[in-house]
Motif scaffolding. Structure first.
Motif, PDB file in Angstrom:
ATOM      1  N   GLU A  81      39.030  42.499  41.326  1.00 49.96           N
ATOM      2  CA  GLU A  81      37.650  42.666  41.287  1.00 49.96           C
ATOM      3  C   GLU A  81      37.406  42.394  39.963  1.00 49.96           C
ATOM      4  O   GLU A  81      37.982  42.599  38.960  1.00 49.96           O
ATOM      5  CB  GLU A  81      37.235  44.008  41.551  1.00 49.96           C
ATOM      6  CG  GLU A  81      36.603  44.150  43.052  1.00 49.96           C
ATOM      7  CD  GLU A  81      36.184  45.905  43.126  1.00 49.96           C
ATOM      8  OE1 GLU A  81      36.008  46.396  42.271  1.00 49.96           O
ATOM      9  OE2 GLU A  81      36.314  46.086  44.563  1.00 49.96           O
ATOM     10  N   LYS A  82      36.387  41.267  39.852  1.00 49.75           N
ATOM     11  CA  LYS A  82      35.963  40.964  38.444  1.00 49.75           C
ATOM     12  C   LYS A  82      37.174  40.401  37.529  1.00 49.75           C
ATOM     13  O   LYS A  82      37.176  41.041  36.730  1.00 49.75           O
ATOM     14  CB  LYS A  82      35.026  42.026  37.631  1.00 49.75           C
ATOM     15  CG  LYS A  82      33.894  42.250  38.603  1.00 49.75           C
ATOM     16  CD  LYS A  82      32.983  43.303  37.677  1.00 49.75           C
ATOM     17  CE  LYS A  82      31.650  43.740  38.662  1.00 49.75           C
ATOM     18  NZ  LYS A  82      30.937  44.858  38.162  1.00 49.75           N
ATOM     19  N   GLU A  83      38.032  39.751  38.331  1.00 54.22           N
ATOM     20  CA  GLU A  83      39.234  39.099  37.428  1.00 54.22           C
ATOM     21  C   GLU A  83      40.036  40.128  37.172  1.00 54.22           C
ATOM     22  O   GLU A  83      41.205  39.960  36.212  1.00 54.22           O
ATOM     23  CB  GLU A  83      38.732  38.368  36.025  1.00 54.22           C
ATOM     24  CG  GLU A  83      37.664  37.073  36.410  1.00 54.22           C
ATOM     25  CD  GLU A  83      38.557  36.000  37.120  1.00 54.22           C
ATOM     26  OE1 GLU A  83      39.132  35.187  36.307  1.00 54.22           O
ATOM     27  OE2 GLU A  83      38.165  35.526  38.078  1.00 54.22           O
ATOM     28  N   LYS A  84      39.959  41.398  37.688  1.00 52.33           N
ATOM     29  CA  LYS A  84      40.997  42.431  37.435  1.00 52.33           C
ATOM     30  C   LYS A  84      41.740  42.727  38.409  1.00 52.33           C
ATOM     31  O   LYS A  84      41.255  42.666  39.568  1.00 52.33           O
ATOM     32  CB  LYS A  84      40.339  43.535  36.727  1.00 52.33           C
ATOM     33  CG  LYS A  84      39.716  43.836  35.337  1.00 52.33           C
ATOM     34  CD  LYS A  84      39.574  44.882  35.068  1.00 52.33           C
ATOM     35  CE  LYS A  84      39.196  44.744  33.382  1.00 52.33           C
ATOM     36  NZ  LYS A  84      38.318  46.066  32.980  1.00 52.33           N
TER      37      LYS A  84
ATOM     38  N   TYR B  72      43.497  45.597  40.743  1.00 50.58           N
ATOM     39  CA  TYR B  72      43.636  47.156  41.023  1.00 50.58           C
ATOM     40  C   TYR B  72      44.734  47.169  42.112  1.00 50.58           C
ATOM     41  O   TYR B  72      45.014  46.326  42.994  1.00 50.58           O
ATOM     42  CB  TYR B  72      42.291  47.241  41.699  1.00 50.58           C
ATOM     43  CG  TYR B  72      41.281  47.466  40.692  1.00 50.58           C
ATOM     44  CD1 TYR B  72      40.892  48.665  40.106  1.00 50.58           C
ATOM     45  CD2 TYR B  72      40.306  46.264  40.361  1.00 50.58           C
ATOM     46  CE1 TYR B  72      39.923  48.518  39.098  1.00 50.58           C
ATOM     47  CE2 TYR B  72      39.324  46.258  39.478  1.00 50.58           C
ATOM     48  CZ  TYR B  72      39.094  47.675  38.837  1.00 50.58           C
ATOM     49  OH  TYR B  72      38.191  47.403  38.024  1.00 50.58           O
TER      50      TYR B  72
ATOM     51  N   LYS C  15      43.892  44.746  45.120  1.00 48.51           N
ATOM     52  CA  LYS C  15      42.397  44.181  45.244  1.00 48.51           C
ATOM     53  C   LYS C  15      42.275  43.634  43.839  1.00 48.51           C
ATOM     54  O   LYS C  15      42.604  43.948  42.993  1.00 48.51           O
ATOM     55  CB  LYS C  15      41.455  44.966  45.914  1.00 48.51           C
ATOM     56  CG  LYS C  15      41.198  45.982  44.914  1.00 48.51           C
ATOM     57  CD  LYS C  15      39.860  46.918  45.467  1.00 48.51           C
ATOM     58  CE  LYS C  15      39.624  47.945  44.471  1.00 48.51           C
ATOM     59  NZ  LYS C  15      38.562  48.855  45.337  1.00 48.51           N
TER      60      LYS C  15
END
Length: 575
Positions: free
Chosen positions: A148-151, A153, A146
């Protein structure tokens, strides 16, 4: 109404061995008055299919801009590594090691939505982790990704991270035999790679009727190419699947079972002991029989062709500190010679050609490999053959060559080629060519409806060489043909299209090879032959038809991928 019962893959099977209590002997039953060994059905405990939160690990592994399209990276999740792939703007996370021999897939080739292993060419779909080309039997785990905020996971089960392999979900047999039934839905003659993959593919595709696999061997299916590379290996170390696997999925294995006649009209086979078995669909994957010496003294003791783990183990035992002679400088002979150098007092190789591997790899590559062997104390006797085997008290003592040279020998291994083991089919009506091979079409069908053939004993149309009829006795090709045969037993209309891929290992160095090089008229070599760091392109006319390399990964997998995509490689491109 078709009922299919599904069992999820069993736990870690890496080098699984049965506990003393689990070694119950297979049920023997009387078939026409003769005891015969059947490995029958039992349940396997399956892991829980849905791991809870405490069984999982999740971590941010990189920034979205850290990977370009078409890039791969190994990332650490604490409990193990994951292969992160970016393809067409999407991230995928998979097991990072090839389940076949553990190659790091990050060093492989990403192309057409799949990653190809750098060592032996197995291919895995990056969206599912499924095995799409061989060798090997298992797929990769696929993990959740996934953003999230350009990271980026990745979430994975701890068990899957440690296993590094996934056996596909398979149907179970819902009509197991009572142990003595005289008919089966699918009969597979030969339990090498082609036979085993055929049986597994049928179960993966939901087939739940009876499957019987019969073999001349006393062992369950094993990794035969390892025999000549690791002669000390024990049968349980070589096993492709543990005994429990065959019980769990209702794949019955008849060991030491020789088919003597096939009656295609009545769809029936007869075994050497008189037992008869009817079938609906038949796969012939009998493999080949090694050629033997026809010279004077051929019946003396301690002369071997390597076909079984017992053969290989005896050769090592007899060669330790003694004199070993290998006849034939092809793959089997050279692998055996390399393995014995550290065990035997002396190793000699006798060969009719002027360099090892000449027909397969060409003069220059053959000479470079020969030098590596000479540096490891192997003595060559080229352009000659054996005229006599001399014994003392029945046991081998000397090998006499046609050149009159006499070599001291306590053990001799013969690796001078093989012939298809199809003698039992001569009166069957199943087509054989003049050399004894079984011709099949792209769907692995013989001239008889419902009868398929695969593996070393067939000739088939090679798609990317203008459907030329060829025999390719490679381990990887047998896997692919077994799968195609199974798919067509289920009327899926699959065609064989894999690019041949093989490998050999000598003195800790691996040579990889892809394509079909028969009839090459030129070899273009890049790199350094002396240092054994090179790639050799085999060409015919203007086209590259095969490639071989040492210490040059992943070039062979790259070429296999290009050829597999249907694109020709021109001579001028590699020049």
């Amino acid at each position: 109404e078709l009922k299919i019962e599904v069992v999820l893959p069993e736990k870690e099977r890496g080098k699984e061995e049965l506990s003393a209590s689990g070694k119950g002997s297979p049920r023997a039953y009387q078939g026409n008055g003769t005891a015969r060994h059947f490995h029958t059905e039992e349940r396997l405990p399956a892991p829980h299919p849905y791991p809870g939160p405490q069984d999982c690990v999740e971590a941010a592994v990189c920034h979205v801009k850290d990977l370009e399209n078409g890039q791969m990276r190994e990332v650490e999740l604490g409990w193990g590594k994951v292969l992160l792939v970016k393809d067409n703007g999407e991230f995928h996370a998979l097991g990072h090691k090839c389940p076949h021999y553990g190659a790091p897939l990050v060093k492989g080739v990403l192309s057409r939505g799949r990653v190809r292993c750098p060592w032996h060419g197995a291919c895995f779909n990056i969206s599912t982790g499924d095995l799409e080309d061989f060798p090997g039997l298992d797929s990769l785990h696929k993990f959740q990704v996934k953003i999230e905020k350009e990271k980026v996971y990745v979430r994975a089960s701890k068990q899957a991270l440690q296993l590094q392999r996934r056996t596909k979900v398979m149907a179970k047999c819902i009509s197991p035999s009572a142990g003595h039934s005289g008919s089966t839905n699918v009969l597979i003659v030969g339990a090498g790679a082609a036979g085993l993959v055929c049986a597994e593919t049928l179960r993966q595709e939901g087939f739940s009727d009876r499957i019987v696999l019969c073999t001349l061997d006393r062992h369950l299916p094993y990794d035969r190419p390892k025999l000549s590379k690791s002669l000390d290996a024990q049968p349980e170390q070589l096993a492709l699947r543990p005994k429990e696997f065959f019980r769990a999925y209702g794949i019955e294995v008849l060991t030491e079972a020789q088919v003597v006649t096939v009656d295609v009209r009545n769809k029936k086979v007869v075994f050497k002991d008189g037992f008869k078995l009817e079938y609906s669909k038949l796969l012939l994957a009998p493999g080949s029989s090694p050629k033997t010496l026809s010279c004077k003294g051929k019946e003396v003791e301690n002369v071997f062709t390597i076909r079984t783990p017992e053969d290989a183990n005896r050769v090592v035992r007899l060669a330790r500190g003694r004199n070993a002679v290998v006849v034939g400088a092809g793959f089997l002979g050279m692998e055996v010679a390399a393995y014995l150098t550290e065990k035997a007092h002396s190793v000699s190789v006798v060969e009719l050609e002027e360099t090892p591997f000449r027909r397969f790899l060409g003069e220059r590559v053959g000479r470079a490999l020969m030098k590596m062997f000479e540096n490891n104390r192997v003595k060559f006797y080229m352009q000659t053959e054996v005229s006599e085997l001399r014994a003392q008290e029945g046991k081998l003592k000397e090998v006499v060559l046609k050149s009159s040279k006499v070599i001291r020998a306590d053990v001799c291994v013969v690796g001078i080629g093989a012939v298809p083991a199809t003698g039992f089919l001569r009166q069957s009506g199943i087509g054989l060519d003049s050399r004894g091979f079984i011709p099949v079409n792209k769907m692995m069908q013989t001239n008889v409806p419902g009868v398929f053939a695969a593996g070393d004993a067939v000739t088939f149309p090679l798609a990317w060489r203008n459907n030329r009829k060829v025999n390719i006795p490679h381990w990887q090709m047998a896997h692919a043909q077994g799968r195609v045969a199974a798919q067509n037993m289920l009327a899926q209309e699959a065609e064989i299209s894999t690019v041949p891929y093989l490998w050999t290992a000598m003195f800790g160095k691996s040579l990889r090879y892809a394509g079909y090089g028969e009839g090459f008229d030129d070899v273009i070599i890049q790199g350094d032959l002396e240092e054994l760091k090179f790639v050799a392109f085999y060409t015919k006319g203007d086209e590259v038809i095969a490639v071989a390399s040492m210490n040059y990964d992943p070039i062979v997998s790259k070429v296999a991928e290009v050829l597999g995509s249907g694109r020709a490689i021109r001579k001028r491109e590699v020049e």
